[in-house]
Design an enzyme around this catalytic site. Structure first.
Site, PDB file in Angstrom:
ATOM      1  N   LYS A   1       6.634 -22.654  16.483  1.00  0.00           N
ATOM      2  CA  LYS A   1       5.717 -21.606  16.042  1.00  0.00           C
ATOM      3  C   LYS A   1       4.507 -21.626  16.971  1.00  0.00           C
ATOM      4  O   LYS A   1       4.213 -22.669  17.585  1.00  0.00           O
ATOM      5  CB  LYS A   1       5.251 -21.885  14.600  1.00  0.00           C
ATOM      6  CG  LYS A   1       4.791 -20.675  13.852  1.00  0.00           C
ATOM      7  CD  LYS A   1       5.914 -19.927  13.149  1.00  0.00           C
ATOM      8  CE  LYS A   1       5.416 -18.671  12.481  1.00  0.00           C
ATOM      9  NZ  LYS A   1       6.467 -17.956  11.766  1.00  0.00           N
TER      10      LYS A   1
ATOM     11  N   ASP B   1       4.452 -12.100  14.331  1.00  0.00           N
ATOM     12  CA  ASP B   1       4.250 -12.713  13.016  1.00  0.00           C
ATOM     13  C   ASP B   1       2.991 -12.054  12.469  1.00  0.00           C
ATOM     14  O   ASP B   1       2.515 -11.049  13.035  1.00  0.00           O
ATOM     15  CB  ASP B   1       4.089 -14.231  13.176  1.00  0.00           C
ATOM     16  CG  ASP B   1       4.312 -14.972  11.865  1.00  0.00           C
ATOM     17  OD1 ASP B   1       5.471 -15.253  11.542  1.00  0.00           O
ATOM     18  OD2 ASP B   1       3.326 -15.266  11.155  1.00  0.00           O
TER      19      ASP B   1
ATOM     20  N   SER C   1      13.501  -5.433  11.965  1.00  0.00           N
ATOM     21  CA  SER C   1      14.478  -6.382  11.406  1.00  0.00           C
ATOM     22  C   SER C   1      14.645  -6.240   9.898  1.00  0.00           C
ATOM     23  O   SER C   1      15.299  -7.058   9.265  1.00  0.00           O
ATOM     24  CB  SER C   1      14.040  -7.814  11.739  1.00  0.00           C
ATOM     25  OG  SER C   1      12.775  -8.059  11.151  1.00  0.00           O
TER      26      SER C   1
ATOM     27  N   THR D   1      17.242  -8.046   6.873  1.00  0.00           N
ATOM     28  CA  THR D   1      16.492  -8.795   5.849  1.00  0.00           C
ATOM     29  C   THR D   1      16.841  -8.254   4.460  1.00  0.00           C
ATOM     30  O   THR D   1      17.095  -9.028   3.523  1.00  0.00           O
ATOM     31  CB  THR D   1      14.981  -8.721   6.102  1.00  0.00           C
ATOM     32  OG1 THR D   1      14.718  -9.197   7.423  1.00  0.00           O
ATOM     33  CG2 THR D   1      14.200  -9.570   5.116  1.00  0.00           C
TER      34      THR D   1
ATOM     35  N   LEU E   1       7.320  -2.147  -2.096  1.00  0.00           N
ATOM     36  CA  LEU E   1       8.316  -1.168  -1.640  1.00  0.00           C
ATOM     37  C   LEU E   1       8.073  -0.845  -0.177  1.00  0.00           C
ATOM     38  O   LEU E   1       8.022   0.312   0.229  1.00  0.00           O
ATOM     39  CB  LEU E   1       8.222   0.104  -2.496  1.00  0.00           C
ATOM     40  CG  LEU E   1       8.419  -0.119  -3.994  1.00  0.00           C
ATOM     41  CD1 LEU E   1       8.021   1.107  -4.780  1.00  0.00           C
ATOM     42  CD2 LEU E   1       9.866  -0.508  -4.287  1.00  0.00           C
ATOM     43  N   GLY E   2       7.878  -1.882   0.608  1.00  0.00           N
ATOM     44  CA  GLY E   2       7.669  -1.691   2.045  1.00  0.00           C
ATOM     45  C   GLY E   2       9.019  -1.586   2.736  1.00  0.00           C
ATOM     46  O   GLY E   2      10.002  -1.145   2.133  1.00  0.00           O
TER      47      GLY E   2
ATOM     48  N   ASP F   1       3.846  -1.357  -6.667  1.00  0.00           N
ATOM     49  CA  ASP F   1       3.312  -1.462  -5.303  1.00  0.00           C
ATOM     50  C   ASP F   1       1.846  -1.052  -5.366  1.00  0.00           C
ATOM     51  O   ASP F   1       1.466  -0.238  -6.212  1.00  0.00           O
ATOM     52  CB  ASP F   1       4.087  -0.551  -4.332  1.00  0.00           C
ATOM     53  CG  ASP F   1       3.836  -0.938  -2.877  1.00  0.00           C
ATOM     54  OD1 ASP F   1       2.676  -0.843  -2.418  1.00  0.00           O
ATOM     55  OD2 ASP F   1       4.789  -1.352  -2.186  1.00  0.00           O
TER      56      ASP F   1
ATOM     57  N   ALA G   1       6.721  -8.496  -1.387  1.00  0.00           N
ATOM     58  CA  ALA G   1       5.382  -8.081  -0.932  1.00  0.00           C
ATOM     59  C   ALA G   1       4.651  -9.247  -0.274  1.00  0.00           C
ATOM     60  O   ALA G   1       4.642  -9.362   0.957  1.00  0.00           O
ATOM     61  CB  ALA G   1       4.591  -7.526  -2.105  1.00  0.00           C
TER      62      ALA G   1
HETATM   63  P1  NAD Z   1       5.752  -4.322   4.461  1.00  0.00           P
HETATM   64  O1  NAD Z   1       4.377  -4.606   4.922  1.00  0.00           O
HETATM   65  O2  NAD Z   1       6.520  -3.216   5.085  1.00  0.00           O
HETATM   66  O3  NAD Z   1       5.745  -4.029   2.869  1.00  0.00           O
HETATM   67  C1  NAD Z   1       5.014  -4.759   1.939  1.00  0.00           C
HETATM   68  C2  NAD Z   1       4.785  -3.855   0.731  1.00  0.00           C
HETATM   69  O4  NAD Z   1       4.190  -4.632  -0.296  1.00  0.00           O
HETATM   70  C3  NAD Z   1       3.848  -2.694   1.037  1.00  0.00           C
HETATM   71  O5  NAD Z   1       4.387  -1.490   0.541  1.00  0.00           O
HETATM   72  C4  NAD Z   1       2.572  -3.069   0.294  1.00  0.00           C
HETATM   73  O6  NAD Z   1       1.825  -1.959  -0.148  1.00  0.00           O
HETATM   74  C5  NAD Z   1       3.128  -3.887  -0.855  1.00  0.00           C
HETATM   75  N1  NAD Z   1       2.175  -4.812  -1.466  1.00  0.00           N
HETATM   76  C6  NAD Z   1       1.265  -5.596  -0.860  1.00  0.00           C
HETATM   77  N2  NAD Z   1       0.609  -6.340  -1.771  1.00  0.00           N
HETATM   78  C7  NAD Z   1       1.138  -6.031  -2.968  1.00  0.00           C
HETATM   79  C8  NAD Z   1       0.904  -6.466  -4.300  1.00  0.00           C
HETATM   80  N3  NAD Z   1      -0.042  -7.365  -4.568  1.00  0.00           N
HETATM   81  N4  NAD Z   1       1.651  -5.947  -5.304  1.00  0.00           N
HETATM   82  C9  NAD Z   1       2.601  -5.027  -5.045  1.00  0.00           C
HETATM   83  N5  NAD Z   1       2.869  -4.576  -3.794  1.00  0.00           N
HETATM   84  C10 NAD Z   1       2.151  -5.072  -2.786  1.00  0.00           C
HETATM   85  O7  NAD Z   1       6.537  -5.700   4.588  1.00  0.00           O
HETATM   86  P2  NAD Z   1       8.108  -5.933   4.676  1.00  0.00           P
HETATM   87  O8  NAD Z   1       8.526  -5.970   6.087  1.00  0.00           O
HETATM   88  O9  NAD Z   1       8.798  -5.032   3.706  1.00  0.00           O
HETATM   89  O10 NAD Z   1       8.191  -7.447   4.149  1.00  0.00           O
HETATM   90  C11 NAD Z   1       8.039  -7.756   2.775  1.00  0.00           C
HETATM   91  C12 NAD Z   1       7.953  -9.269   2.618  1.00  0.00           C
HETATM   92  O11 NAD Z   1       9.122  -9.880   3.156  1.00  0.00           O
HETATM   93  C13 NAD Z   1       6.765  -9.911   3.347  1.00  0.00           C
HETATM   94  O12 NAD Z   1       6.334 -11.028   2.605  1.00  0.00           O
HETATM   95  C14 NAD Z   1       7.380 -10.381   4.651  1.00  0.00           C
HETATM   96  O13 NAD Z   1       6.670 -11.471   5.204  1.00  0.00           O
HETATM   97  C15 NAD Z   1       8.754 -10.816   4.182  1.00  0.00           C
HETATM   98  N6  NAD Z   1       9.750 -10.799   5.253  1.00  0.00           N
HETATM   99  C16 NAD Z   1      10.023  -9.644   5.906  1.00  0.00           C
HETATM  100  C17 NAD Z   1      10.972  -9.640   6.934  1.00  0.00           C
HETATM  101  C18 NAD Z   1      11.307  -8.386   7.695  1.00  0.00           C
HETATM  102  O14 NAD Z   1      12.299  -8.388   8.436  1.00  0.00           O
HETATM  103  N7  NAD Z   1      10.580  -7.287   7.535  1.00  0.00           N
HETATM  104  C19 NAD Z   1      11.653 -10.832   7.273  1.00  0.00           C
HETATM  105  C20 NAD Z   1      11.354 -12.001   6.557  1.00  0.00           C
HETATM  106  C21 NAD Z   1      10.399 -11.972   5.547  1.00  0.00           C
END
Ligand code: NAD
Length: 368
Positions: free
Chosen positions: A78, A113, A144, A148, A179-180, A201, A241
């Site tokens: 890292k 990251d 990605s 995931t 709902l990201g 969300d 989230a």
């Molecule tokens: P993103 O930023 O696209 O979506 C996150 C969503 O969570 C957003 O819509 C945001 O408004 C919402 N949010 C934030 N705080 C909140 C809360 N307190 N209550 C409810 N909703 C809330 O992120 P993502 O890419 O969808 O990733 C989601 C999670 O999965 C993160 O923790 C990320 O680290 C983890 N993750 C993602 C990936 C990937 O490939 N994208 C891989 C491994 C881990």
């Protein structure tokens, strides 16, 4: 501080300093038994070098476990850049960072990251090929979140089977937090399977989008507040989230029988995993469930191939199945079982490495 005592478990820690660009970074290589170290680069305005070092040591160790569990031929590493991502970024800083990565001669691969974006690494890529996760135009594999989200679906299937005896996604109800990019894909798949959904969300647009898609499909979903999502009457909690959401406040509120989601570091502390276990709630260790993204960036180095990535992501189902069985057999939490599972994999591979040590090992078959 006895630095060598602090980095006792790590193979190598590199302090990167470049006055001209203001780069102050630390690269930690935890363990390369399984292959060159792989792990993202985080940028944060750390309060002190000690805090940055603490973070990079902990995160790089986590990557060793995650790589082992995902069966990618990489070890754990890292990097952290000390600085404010809103103010301190500039192309030259990332070029300088790229030069430090290059100086490790293929021992460390990195990418985005928290606090960094694929665009930042386009500059690092000018200095080194040891960069993953950039956009497709630059030879990377891009977003990605598809693998995931698939990993979460596989995680839900084996968890459903373990708890209720059937994988059937549509037979259960789910409380989805976030709902990201990932959460929305999981939600859509569950809607298509006819599952009952509760969603929350902090972003109203994300909710409105999903609700209108549910209306088009004629599916009813229940929107709840950020606080209510923990206590709804669902079968599975799906955190997609933020981290630390299983904590003293929330762990007692949960009515679900399982927790399976993509969010990183879901348990605020190990004791919260123990509490879930005591309460009879099956926890799918986050670093196993959310490995689809890692599988994609690791695979990228062999030449991007989306189909192969999705195929490999299916290993998440099998890994979780083994972890649940081991936890049940030994009466330990699924988190402890996951850690032991990874440690065993590394030990087995390490024996194999030394068995063949008289042979010339091939160069890591990655992009050079
Ligand atoms: P993103 O930023 O696209 O979506 C996150 C969503 O969570 C957003 O819509 C945001 O408004 C919402 N949010 C934030 N705080 C909140 C809360 N307190 N209550 C409810 N909703 C809330 O992120 P993502 O890419 O969808 O990733 C989601 C999670 O999965 C993160 O923790 C990320 O680290 C983890 N993750 C993602 C990936 C990937 O490939 N994208 C891989 C491994 C881990």
């Amino acid at each position: 501080m006895d630095m060598f005592e602090k980095i006792r478990e790590h193979e190598q820690v590199v302090f990167c300093n470049d006055e001209e660009t203001g780069l102050k970074a630390i690269i930690a290589i935890h363990n390369t038994t399984l292959g060159p170290a792989l792990g993202g680069c985080r940028m944060r305005p750390y309060k002190s070098v000690e805090e940055a070092l603490e973070d990079v040591l902990r995160l790089s160790k986590g990557m060793t476990y995650k790589c082992a569990a995902s069966d990618v031929d990489f070890g754990g590493g890292k990097a952290v850049i000390i600085g404010d991502p809103q103010k301190d970024k500039n192309p030259e800083l990332f070029r300088a960072f790229g030069q430090f990565v290059e100086s490790l001669n293929g021992r460390f691969y990195t990418g985005t990251d928290m606090g960094t974006t694929p665009e930042d690494f386009i500059y690092a890529l000018k200095e080194t090929n040891c960069i993953v996760g950039v956009d497709e135009e630059y030879g990377g594999s891009g977003d990605s979140s598809v693998p995931t989200a698939m990993g979460v679906i596989y995680g839900l299937q084996i968890t459903n089977k373990t708890v209720w005896g059937t994988e059937d996604l549509g037979a259960r109800s789910y409380a989805i937090q976030g709902l990201g990019k990932v959460g929305v894909k999981v939600a859509e798949r569950l809607m298509d399977e006819g599952a009952e959904l509760y969603i929350a969300d902090i972003n109203q647009h994300a909710i409105d989008d999903l609700v209108s898609r549910a209306n088009e499909k004629g599916v009813a979903i229940k929107v709840v507040s950020g606080d209510e999502i923990y206590s709804v009457d669902a079968d599975v909690f799906v955190p997609c989230a933020i981290g630390g959401i299983i904590n003293d406040d929330t762990v007692e509120q949960l009515k679900v029988k399982a927790v399976v989601g993509s969010a990183n570091n879901q348990l605020l502390d190990t004791r919260h995993g123990k509490r879930l276990h005591e309460r009879g709630i099956l926890y799918a260790p986050d670093y196993i469930v959310n490995a689809g993204g890692l599988i994609q960036v690791a695979d990228e180095l062999y030449e991007p191939n989306k189909e192969r990535v999705l195929q490999k992501t299916r290993t998440i189902y099998n890994s979780l199945q083994r972890i649940y069985a081991q936890a049940e057999k030994e009466g330990i939490t699924s988190e402890e079982a996951a850690n032991r599972y990874c440690e065993n994999l590394i030990q087995t591979r390490s024996r194999r490495n030394s068995f063949f040590s008289h042979m010339k090992r091939p160069k890591w078959s990655v992009r050079t």
